[in-house]
Scaffold this motif. Structure first.
Motif, PDB file in Angstrom:
ATOM      1  N   THR A 210      26.239  87.265  15.534  1.00  0.00           N
ATOM      2  CA  THR A 210      26.888  88.461  15.402  1.00  0.00           C
ATOM      3  C   THR A 210      26.813  89.581  16.413  1.00  0.00           C
ATOM      4  O   THR A 210      26.032  90.039  16.963  1.00  0.00           O
ATOM      5  N   THR A 211      28.045  90.042  16.714  1.00  0.00           N
ATOM      6  CA  THR A 211      28.326  91.191  17.638  1.00  0.00           C
ATOM      7  C   THR A 211      28.461  92.541  16.832  1.00  0.00           C
ATOM      8  O   THR A 211      29.434  92.645  16.237  1.00  0.00           O
ATOM      9  N   ILE A 212      28.081  93.679  17.002  1.00  0.00           N
ATOM     10  CA  ILE A 212      28.299  94.842  16.485  1.00  0.00           C
ATOM     11  C   ILE A 212      28.837  95.739  17.691  1.00  0.00           C
ATOM     12  O   ILE A 212      28.169  95.852  18.621  1.00  0.00           O
ATOM     13  N   ILE A 213      30.163  96.080  17.554  1.00  0.00           N
ATOM     14  CA  ILE A 213      30.543  96.985  18.715  1.00  0.00           C
ATOM     15  C   ILE A 213      30.233  98.309  18.707  1.00  0.00           C
ATOM     16  O   ILE A 213      30.361  98.866  17.609  1.00  0.00           O
ATOM     17  N   PRO A 214      29.667  99.045  19.704  1.00  0.00           N
ATOM     18  CA  PRO A 214      29.313 100.177  19.753  1.00  0.00           C
ATOM     19  C   PRO A 214      30.439 101.251  19.355  1.00  0.00           C
ATOM     20  O   PRO A 214      31.495 101.088  19.630  1.00  0.00           O
TER      21      PRO A 214
END
Length: 478
Positions: A210-214
């Motif tokens: 999972t990627t969380i975009i800043p």
């Protein structure tokens, strides 16, 4: 042989249709989340749009929309189609973009373009693909196999030593870069990653994490609000994060002022430019359980070397970037003698080759634009940047800059090499005599001018690399 880097991403999305692969914050509001199935639908929508315009598989398509979820889906969709997504240089003008279209022989632009410009592009035979809103179910769009040496993605270097250069990553190279990063930083189950660099998102999707975009508008670090970002890191239970020096300096300043600890972060990576020695050690006081890495590479070769930060290194040795990645061959193309405290090493221009290095057709080695040396343990130290690499009495500008940024309150320091001495320019409220005192570890005949300046010229992408040529030009005009 044929391949498509998107194939691994497609497999992860298809096997986990309900998993949240992407979280995108809406300017401090609630997150938008995108599951495997939703991303597949978005990719299919882009692929169908390209098909309707009769784009050929090997043709180039400029992604002409702001950084957003739709930007990512456009990159994935063009890649899945077998065409080539082109990411324009940062801070490009309308004129420079038109030149790009001509120079790179672009056949498509994915954007909502005003009517006047649309007509101009159509006259020149460029097809306009308009983004489609909505999230309707579409037939599964299977990735198309193309030649593994066909470009999978075209992006641009930061331009710190001149104009930004187009970098052609083939499907084979993207896969090799992905595997090199995976080897160096193995994923963990249920990992939540928080990358500043957009290319890491492709890597994460290929890993299936999972990627969380800043939460930074347009991912422009100049607009970073540390309080908002740290709230996001805590709320999303971030395990790992990567960023550049500008980014971590801003975070560190807030952490120091508010005494916030982030014990749940397990890995922290800093890259994009030389990293001053003080920075990872101060960050460790707040990311108390994190392993901190310095990642040295370039747009054409990521990574080249990796350092797990443990002990402090003497900053006057240069920027210590660690050990060479096992898939990288490295050579120094000159044999200047550099003084590193009591020792002398052979230093030179760093050139590399390997499975994940992008080379031009007539190149055998990639010229990185960096200068450095290997010590007796095979560890790499950076000593200079192309255009400012002259040694003065055996000393380099990076040795001086790393020392001064580590031991003073100067925000930025540049040591400009002249014929027989360095001129020192620095940004920040520091007494020049304090600068001169710290520089006593070097022969004083090495230094000439020591001068504060209002603002150091920095690159447009990372805002962490000094533009030495521009600095020299500015001071010649003064």
């Amino acid at each position: 042989m044929t391949s498509n880097f998107y194939s691994a991403i497609h497999k992860n999305l298809s096997n986990n249709p309900n998993k949240e692969f992407l979280k995108w914050s809406n300017q401090g509001q609630s997150n938008s989340t995108f599951s495997g199935q939703v991303i597949l639908n978005k990719v299919a929508s882009v692929g169908n749009s390209l098909q309707q315009k009769n784009l050929k598989e090997e043709e180039k398509v400029v992604i002409g929309i702001p950084f957003s979820p739709d930007f990512i889906f456009a990159v994935l969709g063009v890649m899945a189609y077998g065409a080539i997504p082109v990411l324009p240089p940062v801070a490009g003008t309308r004129v420079s973009l038109l030149r790009l279209l001509h120079r790179e022989k672009i056949k498509g632009v994915y954007s909502n373009i005003p009517t006047g410009i649309r007509l101009l592009l159509v006259i020149f035979g460029i097809k306009i693909i308009c983004p489609v809103s909505g999230n309707k179910d579409l037939p599964n769009f299977q990735p198309r196999e193309v030649a593994q040496d066909q470009a999978a993605l075209i992006s641009f270097s930061s331009g710190s030593t001149g104009k930004p250069k187009a970098v052609y990553r083939t499907h084979k190279i993207l896969q090799s870069q992905h595997l090199a990063l995976k080897e160096s930083f193995p994923p963990v189950p249920n990992q939540n990653d928080f990358p500043l660099f957009p290319n890491i998102l492709l890597h994460n999707l290929a890993l299936g994490i999972t990627t969380i975009i800043p939460d930074i508008p347009k991912l422009d670090v100049r607009q970073l609000e540390p309080e908002r970002l740290l709230k996001q890191i805590l709320n999303e239970k971030v395990d790992s994060l990567t960023g550049n020096v500008f980014y971590f300096k801003k975070l560190l300043n807030y952490l120091q002022q508010n005494d916030v600890l982030l014990p749940d972060v397990k890995e922290l990576g800093i890259g994009g430019s030389p990293v001053p020695e003080y920075l990872p050690h101060l960050l460790k006081q707040y990311f108390i359980n994190a392993t901190i890495y310095l990642i040295y590479g370039s747009t054409q070769a990521e990574p080249i070397a990796i350092r797990e930060v443990k002990e402090r290194k003497e900053p006057a040795l240069g920027y210590f970037v660690g050990t060479i990645h096992p898939d990288i061959s490295l050579r120094l193309t000159s044999s200047e003698k550099i003084k590193a405290r009591s020792k002398i090493y052979s230093a030179g221009h760093i050139e590399v080759k390997g499975k994940h290095v992008v080379l031009q057709k007539d190149e055998e080695w990639l010229k990185t634009g960096d200068y450095g040396y290997l010590n007796e343990n095979g560890e790499l130290f950076l000593t200079g940047r192309q255009g400012n690499n002259t040694l003065i009495q055996g000393y380099s500008h990076y040795q001086i800059e790393n020392l001064l940024t580590t031991l003073t309150d100067a925000k930025q320091v540049a040591a400009i090499a002249n014929k027989d001495s360095f001129d020192i320019y620095y940004e920040g409220d520091v007494d020049p005599e304090k600068i001169r005192k710290i520089l006593e570890v070097f022969p004083q005949s090495v230094f000439n001018l020591i001068k504060p300046i209002e603002k150091m010229p920095m690159d447009n992408r990372h805002h962490s690399k000094i533009l030495y040529q521009k600095l020299c030009t500015q001071n010649l005009k003064m």
